[in-house]
Enzyme design. Structure first.
Site, mmCIF file in Angstrom:
data_model
loop_
_atom_site.group_PDB
_atom_site.id
_atom_site.type_symbol
_atom_site.label_atom_id
_atom_site.label_comp_id
_atom_site.label_asym_id
_atom_site.label_seq_id
_atom_site.Cartn_x
_atom_site.Cartn_y
_atom_site.Cartn_z
ATOM 1 N N TYR A 1 0.856 -1.186 0.000
ATOM 2 C CA TYR A 1 0.000 0.000 0.000
ATOM 3 C C TYR A 1 0.891 1.234 0.000
ATOM 4 O O TYR A 1 1.862 1.306 0.751
ATOM 5 C CB TYR A 1 -0.880 -0.005 1.247
ATOM 6 C CG TYR A 1 -1.814 1.188 1.368
ATOM 7 C CD1 TYR A 1 -2.842 1.390 0.445
ATOM 8 C CD2 TYR A 1 -1.675 2.102 2.410
ATOM 9 C CE1 TYR A 1 -3.703 2.471 0.573
ATOM 10 C CE2 TYR A 1 -2.538 3.177 2.544
ATOM 11 C CZ TYR A 1 -3.553 3.357 1.620
ATOM 12 O OH TYR A 1 -4.413 4.428 1.739
ATOM 13 N N ASP B 1 9.135 2.615 0.161
ATOM 14 C CA ASP B 1 8.081 3.251 0.937
ATOM 15 C C ASP B 1 8.262 2.813 2.387
ATOM 16 O O ASP B 1 7.857 1.719 2.779
ATOM 17 C CB ASP B 1 6.709 2.846 0.402
ATOM 18 C CG ASP B 1 5.580 3.530 1.171
ATOM 19 O OD1 ASP B 1 5.851 4.050 2.279
ATOM 20 O OD2 ASP B 1 4.437 3.533 0.684
ATOM 21 N N LYS C 1 3.878 8.617 9.161
ATOM 22 C CA LYS C 1 3.594 7.988 10.456
ATOM 23 C C LYS C 1 4.557 8.434 11.562
ATOM 24 O O LYS C 1 4.386 9.539 12.072
ATOM 25 C CB LYS C 1 3.489 6.477 10.274
ATOM 26 C CG LYS C 1 2.317 6.159 9.311
ATOM 27 C CD LYS C 1 1.841 4.726 9.228
ATOM 28 C CE LYS C 1 0.536 4.657 8.452
ATOM 29 N NZ LYS C 1 0.553 3.900 7.234
#
Ligand SMILES: *Cc1c(COP(=O)(O)O)cnc(C)c1O
Length: 444
Positions: free
Chosen positions: A145, A233, A261
């Site tokens: 994702y 990522d 995050k």
């Protein structure tokens, strides 16, 4: 039975004024059944819902929180920043400090630009890769994702996986025409049309799927052979599996990194970075446009910097050790129950640094290594029942089989022991529920 009246009432109100009652789909509990708990506050390893129920929280905002909820140092950093004003549209020292903290910790990452989410980070990194190479094609891996930008919403993990959407409605075929989706843990054949290969170096949006030995190295070589860029990522792995993230952990350096995050300390931040030569294509120096009103927001940079400076390598190592032992214990406890019940099922509890996955699989299944295998595990339906039984016992795992658990620095031995203490009983109940439902579905 615990009271959930206030959460239920809030959810009913929420559903009237916001689609599905949530600001992000996985929070709706669609994948596990039941209604979500509404959080009133967080305290370190715990969240307390609006009905006063307390949970050991393994969600931790899907990894945005590394030091636990409402850490006093982070709260003070945010409060102090807020007193000076919350956004200006002019540069602030906080941006410099956070960017310096990031590049100091990630070998090879010479520059970063700050954005406001992981989605923006990945979307912008792709644009840089395309601008730098002058090529269009992007290779991504099924089950990984990279946020919800159009071009990356193909073969996605996390909520996209949970909802069972191979893509998303509203994304025109043209938007993904240059996105090639290939299986994780196999090095794809790529050619000179490829601008970049983007990968979660440790996949954490199809459950936890570590890279097999040689996979990341193989990607590096494949990219080098055709002049494509390699994009890691690290929105989850960055500043979580170690100060240097997955590139340091694996010894494989990408050309571009995406962060999010942890680096926001619980506030909205993302960043993308790489060699200065590559980022030089960005405006104002170069032709690739990218911008953001709230990019480098003073509250977010203060919170992120507070976290990064608080956590040293010793803390990462200690956390990874503690969580590694926890994962082994959890695997033991759950495995014993499955054996005792003769369920024909096995459990896998992979751990990388402080990231933990839980896969229930039919017995005899090898370690889950790609999206197809992760889907087969999710299809057993046992995770959903286990989730519910754990929540009833005061432990909040993420409400979907494709998410991972994020024990934080606030999760000490006591909190982790609580999880393993109730897990066996919860799984036994989950199996009983599943057996009962199967009988109801097939009478006689
Ligand atoms: C969460 C996540 C994103 C998206 O970040 P948002 O802040 O939710 O936009 C991108 N990549 C990975 C690997 C993620 O886990």
């Amino acid at each position: 039975m615990a009271d959930h009246g206030r959460s239920e009432a809030l959810f009913a109100r929420a559903r009237r004024v916001t689609p599905g009652g949530v600001s992000s789909p996985v929070r709706s509990f669609r994948a596990v059944g039941g209604d979500p708990y509404f959080v009133a506050r967080g305290e370190g390893a715990y969240v307390v819902d609006v009905d006063g129920n307390r949970y050991v929280d393994l969600v931790q905002s899907y990894g945005a929180s590394l030091v636990g909820h409402a850490h006093p140092v982070v709260v003070e950093a945010i409060a102090e920043a807020a007193r000076n004003g919350t956004t200006f549209g002019a540069p602030t020292e906080g941006e410099v400090l956070l960017a310096e903290a990031i590049v100091a910790r990630v070998p090879g990452c010479e520059q970063v630009r700050l954005v406001s989410s992981g989605t923006e980070a990945a979307m912008s990194a792709i644009r840089v890769a395309r601008g730098f190479t002058g090529r269009s094609r992007v290779v991504k891996f099924a089950g990984c994702y990279h946020g919800h930008s159009d071009g990356l919403l193909a073969g996605g993990g996390s909520g996209v996986a949970t909802l069972g959407l191979p893509d998303s409605a509203g994304v025109p075929p043209g938007a993904v025409a240059d996105t090639v989706v290939v299986p994780y843990n196999r090095v794809p054949e790529i050619d000179e049309r490829v601008a970049c290969v983007i990968v979660e170096p440790v996949a954490a949006n199809m459950g936890l799927v570590p890279p097999r030995p040689g996979f990341l190295e193989g990607l590096r070589d494949a990219c080098d052979a055709v002049g494509a860029l390699l994009v890691f990522d690290e929105v989850i792995t960055g500043f979580r599996i170690g100060a240097g993230g997955a590139s340091e952990w694996s010894g494989v350096a990408p050309d571009l990194w995406c962060f999010g995050k942890v680096i926001g300390g619980g506030l909205p931040v993302g960043a993308f970075g790489g060699r200065a030569e590559v980022l030089g294509v960005l405006a104002p120096d170069g032709p690739v446009y990218q911008a953001g009103t709230l990019s480098g927001n003073p509250l977010a940079t203060a919170a992120g910097l507070a976290v990064l400076t608080m956590v040293d390598q010793a803390a990462y190592t200690e956390l990874a050790d503690r969580v590694g032992r926890f994962a082994d214990r959890l695997a033991g406890v759950l495995g014993d129950v499955l054996d005792a019940e003769g369920a024909g099922m096995a459990v896998q509890v992979p751990a990388v640094g402080p990231l933990v996955g839980v896969f229930f699989t039919p017995t005899g299944t090898g370690p889950v290594g790609d999206y197809e295998e992760a889907k087969a595990s999710a299809a057993t339906g046992l995770y959903a029942r286990f989730f519910t039984a754990m929540l009833d016992r005061g432990v909040a795992f993420a409400p979907g089989p494709y998410e991972v658990a994020f024990p934080s620095l606030a999760h000490g031995e006591a909190e982790l022991a609580f999880v393993t203490d109730v897990a066996g009983d919860a799984l036994a109940e989950a199996l009983a529920t599943q057996a009962r439902e199967a009988t109801v579905r097939q009478p006689g």
